[in-house]
Structures are given as C-alpha cells and as structure tokens.
Design an enzyme around this catalytic site. Structure first.
Site, PDB file in Angstrom:
ATOM      1  CG  HIS A 112      -0.382   0.401   2.324  1.00 42.18           C
ATOM      2  ND1 HIS A 112      -0.274  -0.714   3.432  1.00 42.18           N
ATOM      3  CD2 HIS A 112      -0.019   1.362   3.321  1.00 42.18           C
ATOM      4  CE1 HIS A 112       0.441  -0.275   4.305  1.00 42.18           C
ATOM      5  NE2 HIS A 112       0.310   0.998   4.547  1.00 42.18           N
ATOM      6  CG  ASP A 142       0.221  -3.873   2.774  1.00 38.29           C
ATOM      7  OD1 ASP A 142       0.355  -3.345   1.628  1.00 38.29           O
ATOM      8  OD2 ASP A 142      -0.102  -3.434   3.816  1.00 38.29           O
ATOM      9  CB  SER A 220       3.604   1.699   5.920  1.00 40.92           C
ATOM     10  OG  SER A 220       2.488   1.071   6.357  1.00 40.92           O
TER      11      SER A 220
END
Length: 384
Positions: A112, A142, A220
């Site tokens: 993402h 992901d 992230s």
C-alpha cells in the site's frame, strides 16, 4: 470473518504520510490471537537498542512515491490505510519505509506504500537517492518488492529472523520514517502473536505480530527487529481511535515476507493456497451446548474448490449463543495432517503456510462420526 475490536477503534495503515490530506481509515479490525507459546520471552537478546539502530539503519530506506490523483478526492489508491490522494486532479506525494534484502538492489516495503505509484524514489541512510522500479507486489499480504540500480557500497542487506519463534514479551525495535522524521527508532515488546489483519484487497493476513513499539504513519514497510538485530516483521498497521500511535501496532511476520518476496523476485507474482470454506471456531466450552464437536466448523463451502471436491459439508442450520451464531449440521475440522486445530485462525494460518496443489489430510467430525478427508488446495483469487 473479522471480529470487531470496539466501537471507536479502527485499523490504520501506516505507509502513506501525505501532507495536507486527511487519513481515511479501514472498517476492518483484528481478530483475537490464535497462537500461544510457552517459550521464554527474549527481553535481553544480544544487542542493545542503540547497537541495533547503528547496525541496521544503513539498510533502512525512505520511500517516496508519486501517485496520480483522479480528481474525486480519494486518489488512485483504493486501500484506505494511510490517507487519500488529495482533493483534486494532479499528483499526490506519499512517504513510507522499506529495507534492503540483498546486494542485487531488492528492497521490501508494504504494497500500500507504492500502490498506484507512477514514480518511486528511494533514499538511503547516506542521503543518496535512486529511482526504483516495482519488481512485483501482492495485495493479499500487503508486500511489494522494489529494485534500485545502486552500487554495492550503498546496499546493506538486513537479515531475517524466524517469526515462528516470536513470543509474547519479546523485546522489539522498529526503525522507520514516520511523518518524514527519518531514521526514527522506537522499542517495545511483542504484545501478541497470531493476529489477523486486513490486507489492501480486504483479505486476511495471518500470524501478524502485535507490538506496543511506537509506530505511526510513514512507518509502513519498515523493519521490526528482535533483540538479536534480525527482522521478524514489516510494520504495516496501527489500531487507533485518532490515527496516532496508541501502543497497538501490527507487523506482517518475516516468514510470510520471505516466502512472498522470493516468489515476487522470481515471477513477479505470489500465489496463495485456497481451501474453499468459511471457517468458524466451535469452542470446546460450547461444543456440548451447540451439539457438535469442538474444532473448526465449515460455515460455508465454495463450489469448485478442493474442499467441495473432497466432499466436505457446510452447516445446514445454526444456533445462537450469547449473540454469536454457530453453524450446525455440517462438518467440523479437528486436525490437519494429524495436528489438532482448535480455531479458525489456526486453520487459516495452516493453509496459508502451504502452496496451491498441496494435499492436506483433514480430520473431520460429521454427525458424531470421525473420518479423514484428503483435500487438494486450489489457488486463492485476489478478491476472495
């Protein structure tokens, strides 16, 4: 298939720190931990937090992606974790974290973080920047792999640890770039293991590691280390009432990362095994009341899958206890390849550890009678 975690708490992705935008949130939540361990927690390790940071920082990179906006206020990135893409047409800038995994220039991050990106730039610890290309990405876990054409002197691969050995109470260290604050180091412990979190395409990522180490938007794709300085996960999401760190963060386990990155580097895609059922836990404490065996009930069955071909039977009725509806009249799976399974989370994790085409021997109880069923796993689609 998800259990809510409270009225106000929601799951946020961490990857896209975007200036002047408001972060959207996921409506998904994590399920309770399905894995227990009696291993002594590793709270000391062999390295200090400072040593881990010093050794690992050269292998941690900042990832800046440019994404075209569609003019509808949400950008082209359908995964809501981490924020939208701006309020008008044009481009949106997003920042995340990644880390080097080999001397060929491969870098791992969250899918993402780079989803829909038209341009990706990677900045190393020495401030050197390189354009990156996407080798492959997998929404279901992901995970994405990038590649940069950088000299060996810049590339400092990090070493993976075995996430199956992670225990509650283990010390951990996270390194990332939250809110554009490069090389931010935080530490904490493993709060839980065996969590399930929602992927960008709304499937479940199994065996996620929960930690209280402070992680925020922009973390992230960054590494989560054990106290031996090995990567045990990729920080990916937080659960929060306001979008900031509240001590509930989640990392994708390193064993999953290694498996998926290997496939992405070799073929550009990753395949995931499919059993073909919707599972539901029948707790041992309620089995007699429900009138079925304890284990994992087959709530629904998907036609054309290995489970259907093997003759598994879905529930034909239901009973509600304390507001929870349990299927009845169908099969209850009690073991896989001779190992007992007691929860839906455990069954999903077991299936996820296999490849399409593998055959599993399921111990099944139907109408009080036990039998063994051989099921050949199919390939899970990206939407189911």
């Amino acid at each position: 298939m998800l259990v809510g975690a409270g009225a106000a708490a929601v799951a946020y992705g961490l990857g896209a720190h975007r200036a002047s935008t408001t972060s959207a949130v996921s409506t998904g939540a994590t399920t309770k931990a399905a894995v227990t361990t009696t291993r002594t927690a590793n709270t000391s390790g062999t390295l200090t937090v400072g040593q881990i940071a010093k050794d690992a920082s050269p292998g941690v990179v900042e990832i800046d992606s440019t994404t075209s906006s569609s003019g509808n206020g949400s950008g082209t990135q359908p995964f809501p974790f981490g924020g939208g893409g701006g309020s008008g047409s044009g481009t949106s800038e997003a920042e995340g974290t990644g880390f080097v995994i080999d001397t060929a220039g491969h870098i791992v991050t969250n899918e993402h973080v780079i989803q829909g990106a038209s341009s990706i730039t990677v900045t190393f610890d020495d401030a050197a920047t390189y354009k990156a290309t996407v080798v492959g990405s997998d929404e279901s876990t992901d995970i994405a792999v990038l590649k940069v054409n950088a000299p060996a002197s810049v590339l400092h691969p990090l070493q993976f640890g075995d996430s199956s050995n992670v225990a509650v109470g283990d010390g951990v260290v996270a390194i990332g770039d939250p809110y554009q604050l490069d090389d931010t180091v935080t530490s904490g412990i493993v709060s839980a293991v065996g969590r399930e979190i929602t992927s960008p395409n709304n499937l479940l990522i199994v065996n996620a590691i929960q930690t209280d180490a402070a992680i925020n938007h922009g973390n992230s794709g960054g590494p989560l280390f054990d106290l031996d300085g090995k990567v045990i996960g990729i920080t990916a999401q937080i659960q929060s009432q306001g979008g900031g760190n509240e001590g509930i963060g989640f990392a994708i386990p390193s064993n999953t990362v290694q498996q998926v990155t290997s496939e992405l580097i070799q073929t550009g895609t990753a395949k995931h095994a499919l059993l073909g059922i919707t599972p539901q836990t029948i707790p041992a404490s309620l089995a007699t009341t429900i009138g079925d065996a304890a284990g994992v009930a087959v709530k629904t069955l998907e036609s054309g899958t290995g489970a259907a071909s093997a003759g598994l039977k879905a529930g034909t009725g239901s009973v509600t206890i304390a507001g929870v509806q349990y299927p009845t009249g169908g099969d209850v799976i009690t073991s896989v390849d001779g190992t007992a399974v007691t929860t839906a989370e455990q069954l999903r994790a077991t299936v996820d550890a296999h490849q399409p085409g593998d055959t599993l021997k399921l111990g099944v109880v139907r109408g009080g009678q036990s039998r063994t069923v051989s099921v050949t796993l199919g390939t899970r689609s990206t939407t189911s």
